[in-house]
Design a protein around this motif. Sequence first.
Motif, PDB file in Angstrom:
ATOM      1  N   PHE A  96     -14.884  -2.487   2.996  1.00  0.00           N
ATOM      2  CA  PHE A  96     -13.838  -3.464   3.297  1.00  0.00           C
ATOM      3  C   PHE A  96     -13.614  -3.542   4.801  1.00  0.00           C
ATOM      4  CE2 PHE A  96      -9.471  -4.649   4.165  1.00  0.00           C
ATOM      5  CZ  PHE A  96      -9.278  -5.758   3.342  1.00  0.00           C
ATOM      6  N   PHE A 148      -5.905  -5.302   6.255  1.00  0.00           N
ATOM      7  CA  PHE A 148      -5.544  -6.305   5.243  1.00  0.00           C
ATOM      8  C   PHE A 148      -4.199  -6.945   5.535  1.00  0.00           C
ATOM      9  CE2 PHE A 148      -2.945  -7.153   1.479  1.00  0.00           C
ATOM     10  CZ  PHE A 148      -3.636  -8.246   0.972  1.00  0.00           C
ATOM     11  N   TYR A 183     -13.581   1.469   0.651  1.00  0.00           N
ATOM     12  CA  TYR A 183     -12.657   1.172   1.748  1.00  0.00           C
ATOM     13  C   TYR A 183     -13.430   0.902   3.041  1.00  0.00           C
ATOM     14  CZ  TYR A 183      -8.153   2.280  -0.481  1.00  0.00           C
ATOM     15  OH  TYR A 183      -7.017   2.267  -1.258  1.00  0.00           O
ATOM     16  N   TRP A 205      -9.375  -7.178  -1.475  1.00  0.00           N
ATOM     17  CA  TRP A 205      -8.402  -6.088  -1.413  1.00  0.00           C
ATOM     18  C   TRP A 205      -7.826  -5.718  -2.770  1.00  0.00           C
ATOM     19  CZ3 TRP A 205      -6.883  -2.253   1.533  1.00  0.00           C
ATOM     20  CH2 TRP A 205      -5.693  -1.608   1.203  1.00  0.00           C
ATOM     21  N   TYR A 237       0.851  -1.192   0.000  1.00  0.00           N
ATOM     22  CA  TYR A 237       0.000   0.000   0.000  1.00  0.00           C
ATOM     23  C   TYR A 237       0.888   1.244   0.000  1.00  0.00           C
ATOM     24  CZ  TYR A 237      -3.437   3.474   1.431  1.00  0.00           C
ATOM     25  OH  TYR A 237      -4.250   4.586   1.493  1.00  0.00           O
ATOM     26  N   TRP A 251      -5.639  -0.767   4.808  1.00  0.00           N
ATOM     27  CA  TRP A 251      -4.376  -1.474   4.553  1.00  0.00           C
ATOM     28  C   TRP A 251      -3.874  -2.181   5.806  1.00  0.00           C
ATOM     29  CZ3 TRP A 251      -0.987  -3.909   1.822  1.00  0.00           C
ATOM     30  CH2 TRP A 251       0.308  -4.084   2.298  1.00  0.00           C
TER      31      TRP A 251
END
Length: 279
Positions: free
Chosen positions: A189, A253, A186, A225, A91, A250
């Motif tokens: 997620f 993830f 985002y 992702w 990222y 990020w």
Amino acid sequence: MTAPGRRTPGSLIETFAGLHLRRLGGWIAVADLIAVLAPAGVGGPAVRQALVRIKARGLLAAQSRGGVAGYLLTGAGAADLARGDGRIFRYGAFDADVSAGWVLAVFSVPETDRAARHRLRAELTWLGFGTVGPGVWVAPANLAAPAREQLRDADLDRFVTWFTGHGPDPAPVAQWWDLAGLAAMYRDFLGDWETGGRVDPDSPAVRPATDGRVFADHLHLVDHWRQFPRLDPGLPIGLLPADWPGAAAWRVFSSLHTRWSTPATRYVDTVVRPTPPAG
């Protein structure tokens, strides 16, 4: 903003290829692929249908080995996966330098070739470009080289004229990109994954049967992702809203990916048989 194709059978197979197929030698029996994907909720008919579409796109090629039907990762497919590695697992690797300026892709496609126009727009979107106006797309200057390479490989660069330079200060990035839509993705997620894993791979009860559940979560996690590095242009933090959720997503993830990689790999190795020699 909606990213097409995520968490479909075809997308999950592509994610599996990126995570495991190269390590397995680049070839897998169809029966083994169906078996290994079962915990992820992908059935045999869906796998077979998706393989036909992936083959047509050139990522995989049908190849039998030892009388066993299977699929081989193509050279073009391997190159595409390698390009993705550096962005999916890093990222901010393409964070823009404000002083570097911008690249403009100005294109004109004949009305008779609408399919090429659609493909070009789709490629530019997935390369992280925003829209300045009809036929004029913009991205941070550090995306210029990978964009030109990818469009050249797709035989679309012939429609594009490239310019680099400096734009207005401050740059109207909210007009060029759908930042609100990207932020919502985002947050979706984070809503799916921020509470942590469905399975704790450090638990003594994990192995061997639960490894399949970890594999399924890991596959879905990475598949979810991997849309972001292609949609997020990596704008400097100073150009983004104060509550930008990209960095938080990020962190979630990368933490789950680290926790789940080993048990997911262990599961794959228990299901997929050794690759027979070609020929």
